[in-house]
Scaffold this motif. Structure first.
Motif, mmCIF file in Angstrom:
data_model
loop_
_atom_site.group_PDB
_atom_site.id
_atom_site.type_symbol
_atom_site.label_atom_id
_atom_site.label_comp_id
_atom_site.label_asym_id
_atom_site.label_seq_id
_atom_site.Cartn_x
_atom_site.Cartn_y
_atom_site.Cartn_z
ATOM 1 N N MET A 1 56.093 18.892 22.406
ATOM 2 C CA MET A 1 55.107 19.602 23.227
ATOM 3 C C MET A 1 54.687 18.783 24.438
ATOM 4 N N ALA A 2 54.888 17.466 24.337
ATOM 5 C CA ALA A 2 54.417 16.607 25.417
ATOM 6 C C ALA A 2 55.247 16.765 26.690
ATOM 7 N N ASP A 3 56.359 17.516 26.592
ATOM 8 C CA ASP A 3 57.182 17.655 27.783
ATOM 9 C C ASP A 3 56.737 18.835 28.643
ATOM 10 N N GLY A 4 55.588 19.414 28.328
ATOM 11 C CA GLY A 4 55.042 20.431 29.212
ATOM 12 C C GLY A 4 55.165 21.848 28.687
ATOM 13 N N HIS A 5 55.690 22.035 27.453
ATOM 14 C CA HIS A 5 55.784 23.392 26.938
ATOM 15 C C HIS A 5 54.442 23.864 26.401
ATOM 16 N N ALA A 6 54.150 25.120 26.611
ATOM 17 C CA ALA A 6 52.860 25.678 26.201
ATOM 18 C C ALA A 6 52.812 25.900 24.694
ATOM 19 N N THR A 7 51.610 26.160 24.173
ATOM 20 C CA THR A 7 51.440 26.351 22.725
ATOM 21 C C THR A 7 51.937 27.719 22.270
ATOM 22 N N GLY A 8 52.047 28.674 23.179
ATOM 23 C CA GLY A 8 52.431 30.033 22.806
ATOM 24 C C GLY A 8 51.231 30.917 22.540
ATOM 25 N N GLU A 9 50.059 30.333 22.317
ATOM 26 C CA GLU A 9 48.853 31.129 22.109
ATOM 27 C C GLU A 9 48.338 31.649 23.446
ATOM 28 N N ARG A 10 47.708 32.815 23.391
ATOM 29 C CA ARG A 10 47.165 33.406 24.623
ATOM 30 C C ARG A 10 45.693 33.764 24.455
ATOM 31 N N LYS A 36 50.528 16.994 31.394
ATOM 32 C CA LYS A 36 51.398 15.858 31.051
ATOM 33 C C LYS A 36 52.735 15.934 31.776
ATOM 34 N N GLY A 37 53.102 17.114 32.219
ATOM 35 C CA GLY A 37 54.362 17.271 32.941
ATOM 36 C C GLY A 37 54.219 17.152 34.447
ATOM 37 N N LEU A 38 53.010 16.803 34.909
ATOM 38 C CA LEU A 38 52.776 16.798 36.361
ATOM 39 C C LEU A 38 53.680 15.812 37.100
ATOM 40 N N ALA A 39 53.788 14.592 36.584
ATOM 41 C CA ALA A 39 54.611 13.600 37.287
ATOM 42 C C ALA A 39 56.049 14.093 37.421
ATOM 43 N N LYS A 40 56.565 14.698 36.365
ATOM 44 C CA LYS A 40 57.938 15.212 36.407
ATOM 45 C C LYS A 40 58.066 16.329 37.447
ATOM 46 N N ARG A 41 57.069 17.214 37.493
ATOM 47 C CA ARG A 41 57.129 18.298 38.479
ATOM 48 C C ARG A 41 57.073 17.744 39.902
ATOM 49 N N VAL A 42 56.233 16.731 40.104
ATOM 50 C CA VAL A 42 56.140 16.118 41.435
ATOM 51 C C VAL A 42 57.478 15.482 41.822
ATOM 52 N N LEU A 43 58.082 14.774 40.871
ATOM 53 C CA LEU A 43 59.382 14.138 41.160
ATOM 54 C C LEU A 43 60.459 15.187 41.427
ATOM 55 N N ASP A 44 60.422 16.290 40.666
ATOM 56 C CA ASP A 44 61.385 17.381 40.914
ATOM 57 C C ASP A 44 61.201 17.930 42.331
ATOM 58 N N HIS A 45 59.947 18.055 42.752
ATOM 59 C CA HIS A 45 59.693 18.575 44.095
ATOM 60 C C HIS A 45 60.170 17.585 45.161
ATOM 61 N N ARG A 182 52.743 6.661 35.480
ATOM 62 C CA ARG A 182 51.490 5.941 35.203
ATOM 63 C C ARG A 182 50.375 6.368 36.148
ATOM 64 N N VAL A 183 50.674 6.482 37.429
ATOM 65 C CA VAL A 183 49.625 6.849 38.389
ATOM 66 C C VAL A 183 49.109 8.264 38.109
ATOM 67 N N PHE A 184 50.024 9.180 37.753
ATOM 68 C CA PHE A 184 49.619 10.573 37.519
ATOM 69 C C PHE A 184 49.051 10.797 36.116
ATOM 70 N N SER A 185 49.034 9.755 35.284
ATOM 71 C CA SER A 185 48.450 9.920 33.950
ATOM 72 C C SER A 185 46.963 9.588 33.942
ATOM 73 N N LYS A 186 46.434 9.105 35.063
ATOM 74 C CA LYS A 186 45.034 8.668 35.080
ATOM 75 C C LYS A 186 44.253 9.312 36.232
ATOM 76 N N PRO A 187 43.879 10.580 36.086
ATOM 77 C CA PRO A 187 43.087 11.205 37.150
ATOM 78 C C PRO A 187 41.716 10.550 37.268
ATOM 79 N N LYS A 188 41.297 10.324 38.500
ATOM 80 C CA LYS A 188 39.989 9.695 38.748
ATOM 81 C C LYS A 188 39.003 10.701 39.329
ATOM 82 N N ASN A 189 39.524 11.578 40.170
ATOM 83 C CA ASN A 189 38.651 12.522 40.879
ATOM 84 C C ASN A 189 39.175 13.937 40.731
#
Ligand SMILES: [Fe+2]
Ligand SMILES: [Fe+2]
Length: 197
Positions: A1-10, A36-45, A182-189
């Motif tokens: 689940m940590a790779d960005g897949h949703a729980t399936g619940e709505r 948790k998948g944000l860094a990967k999405r940013v790198l893909d972009h 690492r940078v995208f795992s620690k939101p500050k603002n």
């Protein structure tokens, strides 16, 4: 689940007015997983810049890697290097205001100084070419009273304007991936962060 897949619940509401705590627990959990998948999405972009030359001597992905590599080899810290890597990520969707796009993506995760540097690098980079396009090469002077003026001028001089050398041996994107994670795992603002987080 940590790779960005949703729980399936709505959630069950048809409009937010009907929303319940249970609905929002489902959404919050999905959001936690998605984030948790944000860094990967940013790198893909960022990879969309691969092969995008725009008339420059090297493509925009290689320019990004060269800018980040130069900053890294000059001893800059991880957050700075990630800013260097992503400073032109907005070229794809923000071709008339690309620094704003990079700044919006980085805003929750970086210092005010680094954010300012990314957000304003366009005017500072112009010092090296605006005169050839009928623009004011000293456009950056509007920021002369900013405490971040020197930081941004130095970024453009040492790393950004210097990163168009086809013979420079940059690190590959994989080299920077753990830094971005690492940078995208620690939101500050962010308005979505609770006080205790
Ligand atoms: Fe740029
Ligand atoms: Fe650049």
């Amino acid at each position: 689940m940590a790779d960005g897949h949703a729980t399936g619940e709505r959630a069950k509401f048809r409009e937010m007015l009907e929303g319940t705590k249970e609905d929002w627990e489902i959404i919050a959990e999905n959001s936690r997983i998605f984030n948790k998948g944000l860094a990967k999405r940013v790198l893909d972009h960022l990879r969309l810049l691969d092969g995008d030359f725009g008339g420059f001597p090297i493509d925009r992905l290689q320019h990004s890697l060269q800018t980040a590599t130069r900053a890294h080899r000059d001893g800059r810290d991880e957050e700075y290097v990630v800013c260097a890597l992503l400073h032109d990520i907005g070229d794809t969707l923000g071709s008339m205001n690309h620094p704003d796009v990079a700044a919006a993506i980085l805003k929750p995760f970086v210092s005010e100084a680094n954010l300012w540097m990314v957000a304003n690098h366009g005017a500072f980079q112009g010092y090296y070419f605006f005169e050839y396009l009928g623009l004011d090469k000293n456009m950056r002077e509007q920021f002369k009273d900013s405490p971040h003026y020197q930081r941004c001028a130095e970024f453009c001089h040492k790393y950004d304007q210097a990163a168009f050398d086809p013979d420079y041996e940059s690190e590959p994107l994989e080299f920077f991936e753990p830094m971005v994670e690492r940078v995208f795992s620690k939101p500050k603002n962010s308005m979505y962060l609770r006080k205790q987080e």
